[in-house]
Design an enzyme around this catalytic site. Structure first.
Site, PDB file in Angstrom:
ATOM      1  N   SER A 468       0.818  -1.216   0.000  1.00 16.79           N
ATOM      2  CA  SER A 468       0.000   0.000   0.000  1.00 16.79           C
ATOM      3  C   SER A 468       0.851   1.265   0.000  1.00 16.79           C
ATOM      4  O   SER A 468       1.507   1.581  -0.985  1.00 16.79           O
ATOM      5  CB  SER A 468      -0.960  -0.047   1.195  1.00 16.79           C
ATOM      6  OG  SER A 468      -1.980   0.905   1.063  1.00 16.79           O
ATOM      7  N   ASP A 479      10.011   5.704 -10.203  1.00 16.09           N
ATOM      8  CA  ASP A 479       9.595   6.426 -11.409  1.00 16.09           C
ATOM      9  C   ASP A 479      10.361   7.731 -11.580  1.00 16.09           C
ATOM     10  O   ASP A 479      10.665   8.139 -12.709  1.00 16.09           O
ATOM     11  CB  ASP A 479       8.086   6.708 -11.367  1.00 16.09           C
ATOM     12  CG  ASP A 479       7.260   5.443 -11.529  1.00 16.09           C
ATOM     13  OD1 ASP A 479       7.825   4.414 -11.939  1.00 16.09           O
ATOM     14  OD2 ASP A 479       6.054   5.480 -11.222  1.00 16.09           O
ATOM     15  N   LYS A 493      -0.652  -4.419  -3.460  1.00 13.72           N
ATOM     16  CA  LYS A 493      -1.936  -3.794  -3.096  1.00 13.72           C
ATOM     17  C   LYS A 493      -2.003  -2.400  -3.718  1.00 13.72           C
ATOM     18  O   LYS A 493      -1.314  -1.490  -3.292  1.00 13.72           O
ATOM     19  CB  LYS A 493      -2.070  -3.699  -1.578  1.00 13.72           C
ATOM     20  CG  LYS A 493      -3.342  -3.011  -1.116  1.00 13.72           C
ATOM     21  CD  LYS A 493      -3.397  -2.944   0.402  1.00 13.72           C
ATOM     22  CE  LYS A 493      -4.600  -2.155   0.885  1.00 13.72           C
ATOM     23  NZ  LYS A 493      -4.510  -0.714   0.542  1.00 13.72           N
TER      24      LYS A 493
END
Length: 746
Positions: A468, A479, A493
């Site tokens: 999460s 990224d 998740k």
């Protein structure tokens, strides 16, 4: 971004009750629902059917899913029910929706009552079995994991299953050196404790199990929290409560102090210690004591917690006193207690290679915590994971570390706000995560605070238990090309949950309906992908310890699918891909010569073998041979570790002005410690059956044990720091934001 709260006003017509054929078999002691629970179930169903990200009508089809999941919740290992029990209720498997809609929860409570009846039958049978003798010379086995097994066909098959289970319990203790008399006493007490704990369950527990079977039938991360569970969840998020600062557990009908929190009222009093037994609780200075012997632990906790600056008195039987020993009475003033064990912590690992020392600052973050209420009130000292990490980064700067590692292993998530703001410590400004709600509307959540708290290289250590909010942070760092992701693929998740209090639908303030933790959106990486199912894939891979078939998003049968959306508008801070291959190569060469990694891989291979076979022999000769092999291997490891000095430990050590920042390293003088996570000799006992002092000492030793994966990660980050300092062109290509530095041999 504010904590999301739904303000809903629902007006639904209540359906009239309908009759259904109640199965014949019921438990001797009936458990029944309260009217308020039936009302709470109805309101929960209205909210879930309308506002959930994957909204599903509560109909016959969903009822059948709830039916199967409820039985799995009660008896997931298929140890208690027999097939005839399932068949008995099969005719009403599509009636659970009617039970909720008609505010008549007799059916789910009847199922539980049969379970309770079967549970007591199995325990009675188990306690009878240990009075006899077992033949350990026969070649038979016991199935370890029965989740995918069929229900026992009949009582004879169930009894044979339990005969093998009890035989295994007996053999484990026998192999640990216990005599038959003490084994029988231990097991009789164990099975009696099982029954005692079962008797302490109440209708709130049963209702919560049923409602969670409903909620998780829609989607794995939607849950119902009863009033008490909701309170505990809030405490876990804010990492604070008002009480005395003692960790409690149940042992032999006593509430036992397991740990005293330093600096708390309990700690400052000097009158309480681990092992002390609380037998009575009194509110204020003069009220009578309420005896709590035999109480549920959460009921005792509720009595001890209370308003700040109020007085609570404890009637205590000291740890070293017998059952008829002299009691002491301790008066304490409740205060706000911070749960520091779950707060961010730092350490520094020094890595020496080729005459050069690299300092790696480690920040361990167990959860993304945030005290929402204190933040909303404007409390300048509100508890926050990001604030704690920012403070630690400042300290690490002063300690002149070369690289920083954020250790997110087994961090199951927490506040989305914290995931965004923590990312903001390492990037200037920009999007961090995207959310798509049930209507398909996409929102981009961004860091809006200019500047970086740390502009040097960063590593993020993850494992299968990182989920999460951990995945949001790790994915954003990846990224942006801002951090090197190390470890094994994360949980997977990719959904966002919101807490909704059902109490707003209650007729009075005195009635509590509990809360829903409901999935209301799916999150996406800023590159457009999602971590759903696949998790975050590390740049540098460490051994995979988790089992994707039994743990992780991919293990759920109703998890949301992987998908993607349009990338957000963002500018990467760097591009670390050039570093991956050389760092992976150095890592591979290093671990090929590392005995600790060889031991770790042996353990992983053994675990996989056991999972695949899913059975353990009940033949004493076979088991002794297996145990002797494991014991010999463990002794070799311990002897090697004990013989190591810090200088011998692959060039690593721990130094620093703050003693708390030291990472313990085995020395010749220290007792041998296991590698963290390595299998230890089986003593056949359960946690509450061991001596508390010995158990706490073992936990402390395990906590201080050498963490092979952490040490190797420090080496990887030391390699990265060295490469960036010796090759300034590479540094400018991969991390253009980082100020150039000269490499200095220390």
């Amino acid at each position: 971004m504010k904590k999301q709260i739904f303000i809903v006003a629902l007006a639904f017509a209540m359906s009239a009750p309908v009759a259904w054929a109640q199965p014949e078999k019921v438990a001797a002691v009936q458990m029944r629902a309260d009217p308020s629970q039936a009302q709470a179930a109805l309101w929960a169903s209205k909210v879930l059917a309308r506002y959930h990200y994957k909204a599903m009508p509560l109909d016959d089809s969903l009822s059948e899913k709830i039916f199967d999941r409820y039985f799995k919740t009660l008896d997931g290992e298929k140890l208690y029910f027999v097939q005839s029990d399932i068949d008995q209720f099969d005719g009403v498997r599509n009636k659970l929706d009617d039970a909720i809609n008609n505010e008549n929860l007799t059916l789910p409570f009847s199922i539980y009552n049969v379970y309770q009846q079967r549970f007591n039958q199995r325990m009675t049978f188990a306690r009878e079995l240990i009075k006899g003798k077992f033949d350990f010379s026969t070649d038979e086995s016991f199935q370890i994991d029965r989740e995918k097994a069929a229900w026992p066909k009949n009582e004879d098959e169930a009894r044979d299953l339990w005969r093998r289970r009890v035989k295994n319990d007996f053999l484990r203790l026998k192999l640990a050196g216990k005599d038959d008399k003490s084994i029988r006493e231990t097991l009789d007490k164990r099975y009696d404790n099982y029954q005692t704990r079962m008797r302490k369950l109440n209708n709130e527990d049963v209702f919560q199990m049923f409602m969670n079977a409903y909620a998780t039938s829609i989607e794995p991360h939607t849950n119902y929290l009863g009033p008490r569970s909701a309170d505990n969840f809030d405490i876990a998020m804010r990492l604070s409560l008002e009480g005395i600062g003692a960790v409690l557990q149940s042992r032999d009908e006593y509430t036992v102090i397991r740990e005293v929190v330093a600096g708390s009222p309990a700690g400052l009093s000097g009158k309480l210690k681990p092992g002390d037994r609380i037998v009575g609780v009194s509110q204020g200075e003069n009220s009578p004591f309420v005896e709590v012997l035999g109480w549920r632990i959460d009921d005792v906790v509720q009595l001890i917690r209370g308003a700040k600056d109020s007085i609570v008195r404890l009637d205590v039987l000291p740890a070293d006193a017998g059952t008829d020993g002299k009691h002491t009475q301790v008066a304490l003033v409740r205060k706000k207690i911070s749960m520091e064990e779950q707060s961010a912590k730092k350490s520094v690992i020094d890595v020496r290679e080729g005459g050069v020392k690299r300092r790696i600052g480690v920040i361990s973050l167990p959860t993304f915590y945030l005290d929402f209420d204190a933040r909303r009130r404007g409390d300048k000292d509100f508890k926050s994971a990001t604030r704690d990490v920012a403070r630690i980064l400042g300290e690490l700067k002063k300690e002149k570390v070369d690289n920083v590692l954020i250790d997110l292993r087994n961090n199951g998530g927490g506040s989305l706000i914290e995931a965004i703001e923590l990312t903001g410590l390492f990037i200037d400004k920009g999007p961090v995560v995207q959310q798509r709600n049930a209507e398909g509307r996409i929102e981009v959540e961004s860091d809006t605070n200019a500047g970086l708290a740390w502009d040097g290289p960063v590593g993020v250590l993850i494992n299968r238990g990182s989920a999460s909010a951990s995945e949001i942070f790790a994915a954003a760092m990846q990224d942006y090309g801002r951090g090197l992701i190390i470890g094994e693929p994360s949980f997977g998740k990719g959904t966002v949950q919101q807490l909704l209090s059902l109490d707003k639908f209650a007729p009075t303030d005195k009635v509590r309906y509990g809360e829903l933790k409901m999935t209301i959106a799916q999150f996406f990486r800023i590159n457009g992908g999602t971590t759903q199912l696949r998790g975050v894939v590390p740049d540098i891979k460490l051994p995979v310890l988790g089992d994707s078939e039994s743990f992780g998003e991919s293990s759920y049968d109703n998890a949301l699918p992987w998908t993607s959306i349009k990338p957000a508008n963002y500018v990467p801070a760097g591009d670390l891909k050039e570093l991956f291959a050389p760092l992976q190569k150095r890592h591979d060469v290093r671990i090929a010569k590392d005995k600790d990694f060889q031991y770790l891989n042996e353990d992983i291979a053994e675990m996989r073998k056991l999972r695949k076979e899913n059975a353990i022999s009940l033949n004493e000769t076979v088991r002794r041979k297996e145990r002797d092999t494991q014991e010999a291997r463990a002794k070799l490891r311990d002897a090697r570790i004990a013989a190591q000095s810090p200088a011998d430990d692959a060039g690593t050590g721990a130094e620093g002005k703050d003693a708390r920042s030291k990472v313990p390293v085995p020395t010749k003088q220290a007792k041998a410690l296991a590698l963290k996570g390595a299998a230890r000799q089986d003593d056949g006992l359960q946690a509450d059956e061991r001596n508390l002092v010995a158990e706490l000492a073992a936990e402390k030793a395990a906590k201080n044990a050498k963490d092979v994966l952490l040490q190797e990660t420090a080496h990887i980050l030391a390699d990265e720091a060295g490469m960036l300092k010796t090759d300034t062109r590479m540094a400018s290509r991969t991390m253009p934001y980082m100020a150039p530095t000269k490499d200095i041999a220390k």
